[in-house]
Design a protein around this motif. Structure first.
Motif, PDB file in Angstrom:
ATOM      1  N   ASP A  16      -2.602 -26.774 -21.605  1.00  0.00           N
ATOM      2  CA  ASP A  16      -1.470 -27.096 -20.733  1.00  0.00           C
ATOM      3  C   ASP A  16      -0.420 -25.986 -20.772  1.00  0.00           C
ATOM      4  OD1 ASP A  16       0.116 -28.998 -19.084  1.00  0.00           O
ATOM      5  OD2 ASP A  16       1.418 -29.032 -20.852  1.00  0.00           O
ATOM      6  N   ALA A  17      -0.144 -25.473 -21.977  1.00  0.00           N
ATOM      7  CA  ALA A  17       0.836 -24.389 -22.112  1.00  0.00           C
ATOM      8  C   ALA A  17       0.336 -23.121 -21.430  1.00  0.00           C
ATOM      9  CB  ALA A  17       1.122 -24.126 -23.594  1.00  0.00           C
ATOM     10  N   LEU A  18      -0.938 -22.821 -21.566  1.00  0.00           N
ATOM     11  CA  LEU A  18      -1.501 -21.626 -20.935  1.00  0.00           C
ATOM     12  C   LEU A  18      -1.448 -21.733 -19.411  1.00  0.00           C
ATOM     13  CD1 LEU A  18      -4.551 -21.140 -23.321  1.00  0.00           C
ATOM     14  CD2 LEU A  18      -2.685 -19.485 -23.006  1.00  0.00           C
ATOM     15  N   LEU A  19      -1.719 -22.920 -18.879  1.00  0.00           N
ATOM     16  CA  LEU A  19      -1.652 -23.129 -17.439  1.00  0.00           C
ATOM     17  C   LEU A  19      -0.221 -22.968 -16.926  1.00  0.00           C
ATOM     18  CD1 LEU A  19      -4.110 -26.131 -17.138  1.00  0.00           C
ATOM     19  CD2 LEU A  19      -4.308 -23.971 -15.878  1.00  0.00           C
ATOM     20  N   ASP A  20       0.747 -23.421 -17.707  1.00  0.00           N
ATOM     21  CA  ASP A  20       2.152 -23.312 -17.285  1.00  0.00           C
ATOM     22  C   ASP A  20       2.669 -21.881 -17.411  1.00  0.00           C
ATOM     23  OD1 ASP A  20       2.268 -25.994 -16.699  1.00  0.00           O
ATOM     24  OD2 ASP A  20       3.329 -26.564 -18.535  1.00  0.00           O
ATOM     25  N   GLU A  21       2.356 -21.245 -18.529  1.00  0.00           N
ATOM     26  CA  GLU A  21       2.962 -19.952 -18.844  1.00  0.00           C
ATOM     27  C   GLU A  21       2.194 -18.763 -18.258  1.00  0.00           C
ATOM     28  OE1 GLU A  21       5.826 -19.846 -20.146  1.00  0.00           O
ATOM     29  OE2 GLU A  21       5.995 -21.919 -20.862  1.00  0.00           O
ATOM     30  N   ALA A  27       2.750 -18.772 -24.222  1.00  0.00           N
ATOM     31  CA  ALA A  27       2.193 -20.073 -24.618  1.00  0.00           C
ATOM     32  C   ALA A  27       2.273 -20.256 -26.131  1.00  0.00           C
ATOM     33  CB  ALA A  27       0.747 -20.191 -24.136  1.00  0.00           C
ATOM     34  N   ALA A  28       2.008 -19.180 -26.870  1.00  0.00           N
ATOM     35  CA  ALA A  28       2.106 -19.243 -28.335  1.00  0.00           C
ATOM     36  C   ALA A  28       3.541 -19.528 -28.761  1.00  0.00           C
ATOM     37  CB  ALA A  28       1.611 -17.927 -28.941  1.00  0.00           C
ATOM     38  N   GLU A  29       4.507 -18.864 -28.115  1.00  0.00           N
ATOM     39  CA  GLU A  29       5.915 -19.102 -28.448  1.00  0.00           C
ATOM     40  C   GLU A  29       6.307 -20.551 -28.140  1.00  0.00           C
ATOM     41  OE1 GLU A  29       7.899 -16.188 -26.115  1.00  0.00           O
ATOM     42  OE2 GLU A  29       7.488 -14.526 -27.510  1.00  0.00           O
ATOM     43  N   ARG A  30       5.834 -21.065 -27.017  1.00  0.00           N
ATOM     44  CA  ARG A  30       6.168 -22.449 -26.631  1.00  0.00           C
ATOM     45  C   ARG A  30       5.662 -23.463 -27.649  1.00  0.00           C
ATOM     46  NH1 ARG A  30       4.477 -24.965 -20.761  1.00  0.00           N
ATOM     47  NH2 ARG A  30       3.858 -27.033 -21.485  1.00  0.00           N
ATOM     48  N   GLY A  48     -15.640 -25.133 -25.303  1.00  0.00           N
ATOM     49  CA  GLY A  48     -15.685 -26.569 -25.028  1.00  0.00           C
ATOM     50  C   GLY A  48     -15.913 -26.902 -23.573  1.00  0.00           C
ATOM     51  N   PHE A  49     -15.283 -26.158 -22.686  1.00  0.00           N
ATOM     52  CA  PHE A  49     -15.406 -26.441 -21.259  1.00  0.00           C
ATOM     53  C   PHE A  49     -16.504 -25.608 -20.581  1.00  0.00           C
ATOM     54  CE2 PHE A  49     -11.070 -28.072 -21.895  1.00  0.00           C
ATOM     55  CZ  PHE A  49     -11.167 -29.289 -21.231  1.00  0.00           C
ATOM     56  N   ALA A  50     -17.129 -24.727 -21.358  1.00  0.00           N
ATOM     57  CA  ALA A  50     -18.200 -23.877 -20.810  1.00  0.00           C
ATOM     58  C   ALA A  50     -17.717 -23.115 -19.573  1.00  0.00           C
ATOM     59  CB  ALA A  50     -19.445 -24.709 -20.483  1.00  0.00           C
ATOM     60  N   ASP A  51     -16.505 -22.580 -19.689  1.00  0.00           N
ATOM     61  CA  ASP A  51     -15.904 -21.854 -18.574  1.00  0.00           C
ATOM     62  C   ASP A  51     -14.891 -20.872 -19.157  1.00  0.00           C
ATOM     63  OD1 ASP A  51     -15.468 -22.137 -15.369  1.00  0.00           O
ATOM     64  OD2 ASP A  51     -13.546 -21.685 -16.351  1.00  0.00           O
ATOM     65  N   PRO A  52     -14.731 -19.683 -18.538  1.00  0.00           N
ATOM     66  CA  PRO A  52     -13.734 -18.720 -19.056  1.00  0.00           C
ATOM     67  C   PRO A  52     -12.311 -19.265 -19.021  1.00  0.00           C
ATOM     68  CG  PRO A  52     -15.241 -17.652 -17.527  1.00  0.00           C
ATOM     69  CD  PRO A  52     -15.527 -19.120 -17.439  1.00  0.00           C
ATOM     70  N   LEU A  53     -12.014 -20.147 -18.080  1.00  0.00           N
ATOM     71  CA  LEU A  53     -10.700 -20.791 -17.918  1.00  0.00           C
ATOM     72  C   LEU A  53      -9.611 -19.810 -17.472  1.00  0.00           C
ATOM     73  CD1 LEU A  53     -10.648 -23.286 -20.927  1.00  0.00           C
ATOM     74  CD2 LEU A  53     -11.198 -23.765 -18.545  1.00  0.00           C
ATOM     75  N   PHE A  54      -9.538 -18.639 -18.098  1.00  0.00           N
ATOM     76  CA  PHE A  54      -8.528 -17.638 -17.710  1.00  0.00           C
ATOM     77  C   PHE A  54      -9.171 -16.257 -17.731  1.00  0.00           C
ATOM     78  CE2 PHE A  54      -6.240 -21.167 -19.581  1.00  0.00           C
ATOM     79  CZ  PHE A  54      -5.229 -21.391 -18.672  1.00  0.00           C
ATOM     80  N   VAL A  55      -8.743 -15.428 -16.801  1.00  0.00           N
ATOM     81  CA  VAL A  55      -9.165 -14.020 -16.804  1.00  0.00           C
ATOM     82  C   VAL A  55      -7.920 -13.148 -16.837  1.00  0.00           C
ATOM     83  CG1 VAL A  55     -11.330 -14.482 -15.595  1.00  0.00           C
ATOM     84  CG2 VAL A  55      -9.270 -13.971 -14.267  1.00  0.00           C
ATOM     85  N   ILE A  61      -2.508 -13.697 -17.495  1.00  0.00           N
ATOM     86  CA  ILE A  61      -3.820 -14.289 -17.306  1.00  0.00           C
ATOM     87  C   ILE A  61      -3.796 -15.168 -16.055  1.00  0.00           C
ATOM     88  CG2 ILE A  61      -4.557 -14.250 -19.727  1.00  0.00           C
ATOM     89  CD1 ILE A  61      -3.547 -17.096 -20.026  1.00  0.00           C
ATOM     90  N   VAL A  62      -4.942 -15.245 -15.392  1.00  0.00           N
ATOM     91  CA  VAL A  62      -5.070 -16.013 -14.158  1.00  0.00           C
ATOM     92  C   VAL A  62      -6.083 -17.139 -14.398  1.00  0.00           C
ATOM     93  CG1 VAL A  62      -5.741 -15.957 -11.730  1.00  0.00           C
ATOM     94  CG2 VAL A  62      -4.533 -14.011 -12.741  1.00  0.00           C
ATOM     95  N   PRO A  63      -5.730 -18.410 -14.068  1.00  0.00           N
ATOM     96  CA  PRO A  63      -6.670 -19.506 -14.302  1.00  0.00           C
ATOM     97  C   PRO A  63      -7.856 -19.451 -13.340  1.00  0.00           C
ATOM     98  CG  PRO A  63      -4.725 -20.298 -13.145  1.00  0.00           C
ATOM     99  CD  PRO A  63      -4.447 -18.872 -13.522  1.00  0.00           C
ATOM    100  N   THR A  64      -8.993 -19.873 -13.858  1.00  0.00           N
ATOM    101  CA  THR A  64     -10.170 -20.002 -13.009  1.00  0.00           C
ATOM    102  C   THR A  64     -10.058 -21.288 -12.189  1.00  0.00           C
ATOM    103  OG1 THR A  64     -11.402 -21.255 -14.654  1.00  0.00           O
ATOM    104  CG2 THR A  64     -11.553 -18.841 -14.765  1.00  0.00           C
ATOM    105  N   GLU A  65     -10.999 -21.475 -11.257  1.00  0.00           N
ATOM    106  CA  GLU A  65     -11.013 -22.701 -10.454  1.00  0.00           C
ATOM    107  C   GLU A  65     -11.164 -23.933 -11.356  1.00  0.00           C
ATOM    108  OE1 GLU A  65     -10.465 -23.180  -7.215  1.00  0.00           O
ATOM    109  OE2 GLU A  65      -9.939 -21.055  -7.135  1.00  0.00           O
TER     110      GLU A  65
END
Length: 302
Positions: A16-21, A27-30, A48-55, A61-65
């Motif tokens: 959630d922090a990574l998606l927001d920040e 995200a680490a600071e938050r 866990g999600f079998a997906d890069p999640l961020f590039v 970083i940019v979230p994946t779909e």
């Protein structure tokens, strides 16, 4: 995150922090963790999600779909978990449930009547069910939630239940306002013993009570010509006859057509307790209702 049993909720907070920040550092600071720790959590999230999640990008970083699909349900889940962990706030004006109280008819008259009056003003949505006491079943009824509270004496209160003293009760002699004995400034012991008495026998049919025990200690007796099983019927009987009765003060205080006087001997009173089960001890609504009941009993005593 294919298995809930092995899911670390801190990883969901990290996502959630990574998606927001959109930044591992921010995200680490938050979350007040180190950047290597956050990077480690991102690695576990990817597994866990079998997906890069961020590039990576020039601005962070940019979230994946897949990550974007997770954003809204993740916010909802974390919000619900946070709400679940917050202390429950009780709003009397918004409360809507039934409070079930078991008591003798005496306790209903002396305690429940003033309590109900306060309840209607402060928590109008709470319904009050007044139920009879059932010998030997009280603890089980409270445990099953069939009852919430009971009004008892210390002698009848099961030791496994929580209890709080409501008040100490005393006895008075009661008769109709124009009774011949009511004209005397003080009721003597001889006059008291010469009168015809009524008493309440909870078991039904008894003609001896605490007054008779106190009289026997003085070597005296009285004539009890009427035994009833309910306190509530006695006021009408006393108004319409020459009978007198020794009754709890709170039961008859303020009743029209009757006069009260102190008995000419010491008659031990009793204590009334409010009793409840440990299952409801910490419930905010139940706690508020118990405090209101105690408050009303104190107000009635003043």
């Amino acid at each position: 995150m294919r298995d809930l049993k092995t899911t670390d909720l801190n990883l969901l907070k990290a996502l959630d922090a990574l998606l927001d920040e959109r930044s591992v550092t921010r995200a680490a600071e938050r979350l007040n963790v180190t950047q290597p720790a956050m990077s480690g959590m991102l690695t576990r999230l990817r597994d866990g999600f079998a997906d890069p999640l961020f590039v990576r990008s020039q601005r962070g970083i940019v979230p994946t779909e897949r990550a974007l699909e997770l954003a809204a349900p993740l916010k909802q889940i974390l919000g619900e978990i946070d709400a679940l962990l917050q202390p429950v706030r009780f709003d009397p004006l918004a409360a809507d449930f039934t409070l079930r109280v078991a008591a003798t008819d005496y306790a209903l008259r002396a305690v429940a009547v003033p309590f109900l009056a306060a309840l209607r003003v402060r928590a109008p949505g709470i319904r009050l069910a007044l139920l009879p006491l059932r010998e030997g079943e009280l603890s089980a009824q409270l445990e099953r939630g069939e009852l919430d509270l009971a009004l008892l004496t210390p002698e009848s209160s099961p030791p496994e239940l929580h209890a709080r003293r409501l008040f100490d009760e005393s006895y008075v002699c009661v008769m109709r306002a124009d009774h011949p004995a009511a004209q005397a400034p003080v009721l003597s012991l001889d006059a008291f013993c010469a009168l015809e008495h009524a008493l309440v026998s909870y078991t039904g049919g008894g003609f001896s009570g605490v007054t008779d025990v106190a009289l026997a200690q003085l070597g005296r007796t009285r004539r009890v010509s009427l035994s009833v099983q309910s306190f509530l019927v006695l006021p009408e009987i006393l108004r319409a006859s020459d009978l007198v009765a020794v009754l709890p003060r709170r039961l008859v205080a303020g009743l029209a057509g009757l006069v009260l006087c102190e008995p000419p001997l010491a008659i031990p009173g009793f204590t009334k307790l409010l009793v409840w089960h440990p299952r409801s001890h910490s419930d905010p609504g139940q706690r508020w209702l118990r405090e209101l009941l105690v408050e009303r009993c104190g107000a009635e005593a003043r």
